[in-house]
Design a protein around this motif. Structure first.
Motif, PDB file in Angstrom:
ATOM      1  N   GLN A  12       0.831  -1.193   0.000  1.00  0.00           N
ATOM      2  CA  GLN A  12       0.000   0.000   0.000  1.00  0.00           C
ATOM      3  C   GLN A  12       0.874   1.255   0.000  1.00  0.00           C
ATOM      4  OE1 GLN A  12      -2.680  -0.375   3.377  1.00  0.00           O
ATOM      5  NE2 GLN A  12      -4.283  -1.203   2.047  1.00  0.00           N
ATOM      6  N   PRO A  86       2.107   5.272  -5.576  1.00  0.00           N
ATOM      7  CA  PRO A  86       1.706   4.561  -6.808  1.00  0.00           C
ATOM      8  C   PRO A  86       2.616   4.838  -8.000  1.00  0.00           C
ATOM      9  CG  PRO A  86      -0.231   5.364  -5.674  1.00  0.00           C
ATOM     10  CD  PRO A  86       0.956   5.934  -4.946  1.00  0.00           C
ATOM     11  N   THR A 117       4.331  -3.253  -7.077  1.00  0.00           N
ATOM     12  CA  THR A 117       3.033  -2.615  -7.286  1.00  0.00           C
ATOM     13  C   THR A 117       2.631  -1.893  -6.015  1.00  0.00           C
ATOM     14  OG1 THR A 117       2.374  -4.386  -8.818  1.00  0.00           O
ATOM     15  CG2 THR A 117       0.636  -2.965  -7.951  1.00  0.00           C
ATOM     16  N   SER A 119      -0.338   0.249  -4.295  1.00  0.00           N
ATOM     17  CA  SER A 119      -1.749   0.596  -4.407  1.00  0.00           C
ATOM     18  C   SER A 119      -2.049   1.877  -3.622  1.00  0.00           C
ATOM     19  CB  SER A 119      -2.606  -0.551  -3.889  1.00  0.00           C
ATOM     20  OG  SER A 119      -2.355  -0.772  -2.516  1.00  0.00           O
TER      21      SER A 119
END
Length: 120
Positions: A12, A86, A117, A119
């Motif tokens: 995250q 992000p 990745t 998020s």
């Protein structure tokens, strides 16, 4: 003779990840090791690199958030990534330019890439 990267994953925004990359098949200490990344639809860009015995070099976009380090004896490079956002989402590649092999050839080595990745 190869570089093997690991440590990518899903995190995250605001989180951290640590990437590792180890060289195999190389007897001598590698002079320069570092990391590039390539986001979807964008060119590959330098993230950070470190010359043996020198100071690290960072892309402006990651300064203060990412830290590169090396284990010279093990020909391993690490990338500690903090405060991820992000925009850091990309495939991260470790690299080592002009590596001298046992056969006397110089090779530019690239790892296989590890996906990060982030998020929102």
């Amino acid at each position: 003779v190869q570089l093997q990267a690991s440590g990518g994953g899903l995190v995250q925004a605001g989180g951290s990840l640590r990437l590792s990359c180890a060289a195999s098949g190389i007897r001598l200490s590698i002079n320069t090791m570092g990391w590039y990344r390539q986001a979807p639809g964008k060119q590959r860009e330098l993230v950070a690199e470190m010359v043996r015995g020198g100071s690290p070099n960072y892309a402006d976009s990651v300064k203060g958030r990412f830290t590169i380090s090396r284990d010279i004896a093990r020909n391993t490079v690490y990338l500690q990534m903090d405060s991820l956002n992000p925009e850091d989402t990309a495939i991260y590649y470790c690299y080592a330019p002009r590596v001298l092999t046992a056969s006397g050839r110089f090779l530019d080595l690239w790892g296989q890439g590890t996906l990060v990745t982030v998020s929102s």
